[in-house]
Every structure is written in structure tokens, then in C-alpha cells.
Design a protein around this motif. Structure first.
Motif, PDB file in Angstrom:
ATOM      1  N   ALA A  82      32.810  43.301  43.404  1.00 15.92           N
ATOM      2  CA  ALA A  82      32.590  42.270  42.260  1.00 15.92           C
ATOM      3  C   ALA A  82      30.983  42.163  42.446  1.00 15.92           C
ATOM      4  O   ALA A  82      30.240  42.283  41.143  1.00 15.92           O
ATOM      5  N   ALA A  83      30.353  42.126  43.637  1.00 15.49           N
ATOM      6  CA  ALA A  83      29.045  42.034  43.885  1.00 15.49           C
ATOM      7  C   ALA A  83      28.109  43.396  43.232  1.00 15.49           C
ATOM      8  O   ALA A  83      27.128  43.135  42.455  1.00 15.49           O
ATOM      9  N   VAL A  84      28.691  44.238  43.779  1.00 19.43           N
ATOM     10  CA  VAL A  84      28.115  45.533  43.237  1.00 19.43           C
ATOM     11  C   VAL A  84      28.265  45.707  41.588  1.00 19.43           C
ATOM     12  O   VAL A  84      27.244  46.115  41.109  1.00 19.43           O
ATOM     13  N   SER A  85      29.483  45.350  41.040  1.00 22.01           N
ATOM     14  CA  SER A  85      29.432  45.503  39.714  1.00 22.01           C
ATOM     15  C   SER A  85      28.418  44.650  38.977  1.00 22.01           C
ATOM     16  O   SER A  85      27.819  44.912  37.777  1.00 22.01           O
ATOM     17  N   ALA A  86      28.262  43.441  39.405  1.00 23.59           N
ATOM     18  CA  ALA A  86      27.087  42.188  38.828  1.00 23.59           C
ATOM     19  C   ALA A  86      25.886  42.945  39.118  1.00 23.59           C
ATOM     20  O   ALA A  86      25.041  42.928  38.133  1.00 23.59           O
ATOM     21  N   GLY A  87      25.576  43.673  39.917  1.00 15.85           N
ATOM     22  CA  GLY A  87      24.238  44.219  40.281  1.00 15.85           C
ATOM     23  C   GLY A  87      23.996  45.360  39.285  1.00 15.85           C
ATOM     24  O   GLY A  87      23.134  45.596  38.513  1.00 15.85           O
ATOM     25  N   HIS A 118      38.170  35.671  39.784  1.00 16.26           N
ATOM     26  CA  HIS A 118      39.512  35.624  40.478  1.00 16.26           C
ATOM     27  C   HIS A 118      39.936  36.841  40.894  1.00 16.26           C
ATOM     28  O   HIS A 118      40.169  37.028  42.009  1.00 16.26           O
ATOM     29  N   TYR A 119      39.349  38.176  40.235  1.00 18.77           N
ATOM     30  CA  TYR A 119      39.627  39.413  40.954  1.00 18.77           C
ATOM     31  C   TYR A 119      38.627  39.652  42.196  1.00 18.77           C
ATOM     32  O   TYR A 119      38.865  40.657  42.898  1.00 18.77           O
ATOM     33  N   GLY A 123      43.278  40.799  46.870  1.00 18.64           N
ATOM     34  CA  GLY A 123      43.326  41.982  47.700  1.00 18.64           C
ATOM     35  C   GLY A 123      44.071  42.959  46.974  1.00 18.64           C
ATOM     36  O   GLY A 123      45.063  43.597  47.443  1.00 18.64           O
ATOM     37  N   ARG A 124      43.462  43.570  45.897  1.00 21.35           N
ATOM     38  CA  ARG A 124      43.888  44.514  45.003  1.00 21.35           C
ATOM     39  C   ARG A 124      42.860  45.420  44.610  1.00 21.35           C
ATOM     40  O   ARG A 124      41.456  44.894  44.857  1.00 21.35           O
ATOM     41  N   SER A 125      43.001  46.400  43.881  1.00 20.90           N
ATOM     42  CA  SER A 125      41.918  47.567  43.624  1.00 20.90           C
ATOM     43  C   SER A 125      40.961  47.270  42.487  1.00 20.90           C
ATOM     44  O   SER A 125      40.036  47.961  42.294  1.00 20.90           O
ATOM     45  N   TYR A 126      41.437  46.104  41.534  1.00 17.51           N
ATOM     46  CA  TYR A 126      40.883  45.885  40.533  1.00 17.51           C
ATOM     47  C   TYR A 126      39.446  45.887  40.361  1.00 17.51           C
ATOM     48  O   TYR A 126      38.435  46.457  39.724  1.00 17.51           O
TER      49      TYR A 126
END
Length: 563
Positions: A82-87, A118-119, A123-126
């Protein structure tokens, strides 16, 4: 770099906040118990079930190899994803919007979106799939612009990351359709289309074996329903951060303003709309739709909202600049923005919203090759305004722009604070469908060593697999072979008659049952499950004082033999 680093740090901090919420739910428990098997055991399982998550399980097998793995380690890859996605959202916003503040706002909006939060703790791949899909979108733009040192290395990186992302979850392949619409909007050349086709085709070919195997396991998603308008409205609400109401419609208005920024919308709109729309359409024939399968489509929403806010901020800058210019009594320089820059460069500003850069022709950017995105879409966005002189509007903007950027970030912070109770609730075990840790704790407290435990049906064995310490010493009376040895998720149980004989030897048995299992109208297909129900009804009676129903409706109950 601020537009990339700040959202990533904020997202990672939110992801870590309350990450150890005190219990795994059923899907996380599957990840936890499968990933701790050996690689050959995981490979054997994938031939029977959960092939769609195979690469993720193998990745988590490496992650959970650390000493004393637990819930934090299980969820940490998602927080990082999620952090990588935000960047990456920040990088996309900066590249497409032409200003660092567009990237900063988009990245922060993504980081505070409740569905993302939430995601980030799941502990899943999304979350990892979203990072991959966002990364492929950024690589697509770089390859189209020809920014890579070698053309094929740029497209190769795009195709490689796309293939890995699709293997993490096959529904990520829908991003290919979104990218195709983006390329059509960019009006790229045939050569670019050919290179993209080779890269995307490589990813699809890599995915085909997985798609074939997973199609034979489609019964796993038999619980999905045909999506309707409510599903579409729920996705829109989740994409816009806020629940339905005045703030929601304000967000819709700002997003619509952002659609007019063609440099952003040509990428963000297809990414946001195409994957959910395609999956919902296909699900009218065979239900396959779930919000989490297209979580990566959410990336388009903060880009559009940030672009719309940037356009509104640009209007404020223009008004302030013109007011200041009139106050000084000096003449305002009329040529600013992208068109002014084009005229100074000796290029006319065409009337079309999209240039034909990259189309067939003998000259110009992208002729017969990659096209610069700034040339292809410069007429549709706000762009980086050219300096109009110390007395014009643009001369005032360098002083006002940081103030507006900070003001936008503060507004996003206020939105975060307003919905802080929502985030706190999501960081509790009650935010998930069930909590297997509670079941294990009850069994640990109530069940004596050697007591038989009966799981009804076999999938109710999930708490014992996720938290085996609570079941230590208990006798799993129906189990014939463990899941790891049998290549199944929950183990293989003994035959119906053998189970009947075992139950005839005990005077008390603890039952761990799914919510529907003890209802009178349930008729199981499995012969062993039918024997469980028949023997319990005929030979045993429940002790109401020893009955416990926990979150999600799972029941732990003691049965004793009839006198």
C-alpha cells in the motif's frame, strides 16, 4: 520527490497503526497456514484449490520463514504494498498533472481512502496487486515517452511487471484493457501499438496456464452474487473516500472538473472505470465480481480529484495574479501556460485537445516511434505555467503556489481526522467477518486434554489451523490425514462408517460449527458431514450452559451422550 515520499510514508504509518488487531479472519488464516507449508506441499495444493493465489502463497512462504511468525509479519507485505502504491500514485499525479502538488494531493488522498487502509492490513494479495498495477501504468507512460535508455528495456520492464502482477491475481489482467484505452486516447503510432501488444501479449501468455487451472476451481467463488447498481454505487462511494452525502457529491463535482484535465483523465478514467465495468459485465453471466478483485482501479479516483482541485487552485492563482497586476496599474502579459510555451518554442497551439504526436508522419515527436506524453496531451492539462514576468499573473504564482499546496494537504488531513473513528473501527477484530483467535481461546479454556472435537463441516477446522495452540491436546476425531499431507486446505477426513464407529466410542464431544451447520434446514452433500449431523441428533444432546457463539456466528458447543 516530496509527492512520492510523503504519501508513501503516510500510507505506511497508517498501515502499521493497529496492524496487530488481535486475531486473523478466515481468509488470512488460509494464507497463514498454507504459506507455512513446504514449497512442494504448496505446489501440490495448488493443483486442487487456490491456484489463483499460488504466487502469493509462495511469496508469503518466504516472508513467514522468519522465527516466530505472527499476524504482524503476515500483514506487513500488504502495508508495504500500500505504501508503494501511494508513492506511485504521487509519481503518476506529478507526471500527468504537471505539478508536484497534483501528485502530493493524489498520493495523500489514496493513502486516506478507507478501502485502501482496510487492505493495507489484510494478509492477502490485493495491496500488492494494486502496487503492481500502478507500477505498470507508470512504466507504460515511460515506455510511450521513450524515457528508458533502450526502447525494448522499457517495454520489457512493463511486460515483466504486468506478468508478475497478473500471476499474483489473475483479475489484474483487466488493467490491460484500461491501458489499451489510454493508448487510444494518446493516439500513439502503430509502432508503439506493436510494442505494447508484444509486452501485454507476453503477460497474457504467461497467465494462460494459471487461468486454465483456476477455471477448474471456480466452485471456490460459488458464493459470489450477480452485481447490480448497488455494487456500482458502493464502489463509487469507496473510491471517493467518503460515504454518501454532501461531501460525497462535492467530491464527485471536483472529480468531474478533473476529467477536463485530459492529461490526467486519459490515464485515470480508463483505469478507474474499465476493470470494474468489465468484471461486472462478465459477472452477469457468471458471478466473479468482488470489490477487492479490482482494488487497483481505485488509483484513478484520487488522480482525478487532485487534478480537479489543481484546476480550481489555478483559477485562484490567476485571479490573485490579475488582481495584483491591476493594483500595480501595469499591463498583464496574456501569454501564459502551455500555449505560451509553445509559441515561444515556435510551435502553433492547435485547436484539438489531443495532438497527433506519435501518429504516422515524417517529423515531430513520436514520428514512427515513442511519443512524449507532454507533447501528446499538453493542450488538455494545466501544465507548468511559463513565467509571464514579474508584473504578470505567473510572476505572482511562485509565492502563492506553496500556500495552495499546503492548504490542499491540510484539507486532506481534515478529511482524515473527520473519519478517524471509521479507521479506528477498521483496526479492530470486529471489522472482519470472524475472529478465529476467539474460537481457539474458548477451546483452550473449555476443552480437556483428550476430549474429542468435531468440526462441522470440515472448513470449520480453520481456527485449529490458524491457532493450533488452543487445540493442543484435543482429539480431532474425524481427521484422517492433515491438509499438508493430503494436498487440501483443511485435511481429509475419514469415511462415513469409520467416523460413525469412532463416535460410538465417546460419551462427550465438542463441536465447532459454522453458523449454518446446526440449523435444521442444512443438508450437507458430504457423507461424513451427514453422519456427523445424524449421530449428534440421534445419540447426543447439547449442553446449553456450555454453548458459545462468537463473532461471525461460529458456535462452540459441548454434546453429551443421551442417557
Amino acid at each position: 520527490m516530496t509527492a512520492v515520499i510523503v504519501p508513501a510514508v503516510v500510507m505506511f504509518a497508517i498501515g502499521l497503526w493497529g496492524i496487530d488487531r488481535g486475531g486473523m479472519w478466515r481468509d488470512e488464516a488460509v494464507t497463514f497456514q498454507v504459506a507455512r507449508r513446504s514449497a512442494p506441499e504448496i505446489w501440490r495444493l495448488l493443483h486442487e484449490v487456490d491456484a489463483v493465489h499460488g504466487l502469493y502463497y509462495l511469496l508469503m512462504h518466504v516472508v513467514l520463514a522468519v522465527p516466530h511468525p505472527g499476524e504482524v509479519v503476515l500483514r506487513l507485505p500488504s502495508a508495504c504494498g500500500a505504501a508503494v502504491s501511494a508513492g506511485l500514485v504521487g509519481a503518476l499525479g506529478t507526471r500527468l498533472g504537471g505539478r508536484a502538488r497534483v501528485g502530493l494531493w493524489a498520493g495523500l488522498l489514496y493513502a486516506i481512502t478507507p478501502l485502501v487502509v482496510h487492505y493495507a492490513q489484510e494478509g492477502r494479495s490485493y495491496a500488492l496487486v494494486t502496487a503492481g498495477a500502478t507500477g505498470t501504468t507508470l512504466l507504460l507512460l515511460r515506455a510511450v515517452e521513450g524515457r528508458a535508455r533502450r526502447v525494448w528495456s522499457g517495454w520489457g520492464a512493463y511486460g515483466g511487471l504486468l506478468a508478475v502482477t497478473c500471476l499474483l491475481h489473475e483479475m489484474a489482467v483487466l488493467v490491460v484493457a484500461a491501458h489499451a484505452v489510454t493508448l487510444a486516447g494518446l493516439r500513439v503510432s502503430r509502432r508503439v501499438w506493436g510494442r505494447w501488444g508484444c509486452a501485454a501479449g507476453f503477460a497474457v501468455v504467461v497467465l494462460l496456464p494459471l487461468a486454465w487451472v483456476s477455471s477448474t476451481q471456480s466452485a471456490q467463488v460459488g458464493w459470489l452474487q450477480v452485481p447490480g447498481w448497488r455494487s456500482a454505487l458502493r464502489v463509487a462511494r469507496e473510491f471517493l473516500v467518503v460515504p454518501m452525502g454532501v461531501v460525497f457529491w462535492v467530491g464527485v463535482l471536483v472529480m468531474l472538473v478533473g476529467v477536463t484535465a485530459l492529461r490526467v483523465s486519459v490515464v485515470a478514467v480508463p483505469l478507474m472505470v474499465i476493470p470494474p465495468a468489465l468484471l461486472m459485465a462478465a459477472s452477469q453471466v457468471k458471478p466473479m465480481y468482488d470489490d477487492r478483485y479490482v482494488l487497483y482501479a481505485l488509483v484513478g479516483a484520487p488522480l482525478l480529484v487532485a487534478a480537479g482541485a489543481d484546476r480550481m487552485a489555478a483559477l485562484v492563482e490567476g485571479l490573485v495574479g490579475r488582481t495584483a497586476g491591476r493594483g500595480r496599474g501595469r499591463r498583464e502579459v496574456p501569454q501564459t501556460g502551455d500555449h505560451a510555451g509553445l509559441r515561444r518554442a515556435g510551435r502553433p497551439a492547435p485547436g484539438l485537445p489531443l495532438s497527433r504526436a506519435g501518429a504516422s508522419g515524417s517529423s515531430g515527436p513520436g514520428a514512427g516511434g515513442p511519443v512524449a506524453l507532454s507533447d501528446a496531451l499538453v493542450y488538455g492539462g494545466t501544465g507548468q505555467d511559463a513565467e509571464a514576468g514579474p508584473d504578470g499573473a505567473a510572476g505572482r504564482r511562485p509565492l502563492l503556489s506553496p500556500v495552495l499546496s499546503l492548504a490542499g494537504a491540510l484539507v486532506i488531513g481534515l478529511v482524515f481526522l473527520q473519519y478517524l473513528p471509521l479507521y479506528r473501527e477498521d483496526h479492530t477484530p470486529a471489522s472482519r467477518p470472524d475472529n478465529l483467535a476467539t474460537v481457539s481461546a474458548i477451546v483452550h479454556r473449555e476443552v480437556r486434554p483428550g476430549d474429542p472435537v468435531l468440526f462441522l463441516p470440515s472448513i470449520a477446522r480453520r481456527p485449529a489451523l490458524a491457532y493450533p495452540k488452543g487445540f493442543r491436546g484435543a482429539w480431532d476425531i474425524a481427521l484422517g490425514e492433515s491438509g499438508a499431507r493430503s494436498g487440501t486446505l483443511y485435511g481429509r477426513e475419514i469415511g462415513a462408517e469409520a467416523l460413525r464407529r469412532r463416535l460410538a466410542t465417546v460419551d462427550r464431544v465438542w463441536v465447532v460449527a459454522e453458523p449454518y451447520a446446526l440449523r435444521g434446514h442444512w443438508s450437507p452433500e458430504d457423507p461424513a458431514d451427514r453422519v456427523k449431523l445424524d449421530v449428534l441428533r440421534e445419540r447426543f444432546v447439547p449442553e446449553k450452559s456450555r454453548t458459545y457463539t462468537v463473532q461471525g456466528g461460529v458456535t462452540v458447543r459441548l454434546y453429551v451422550r443421551r442417557p
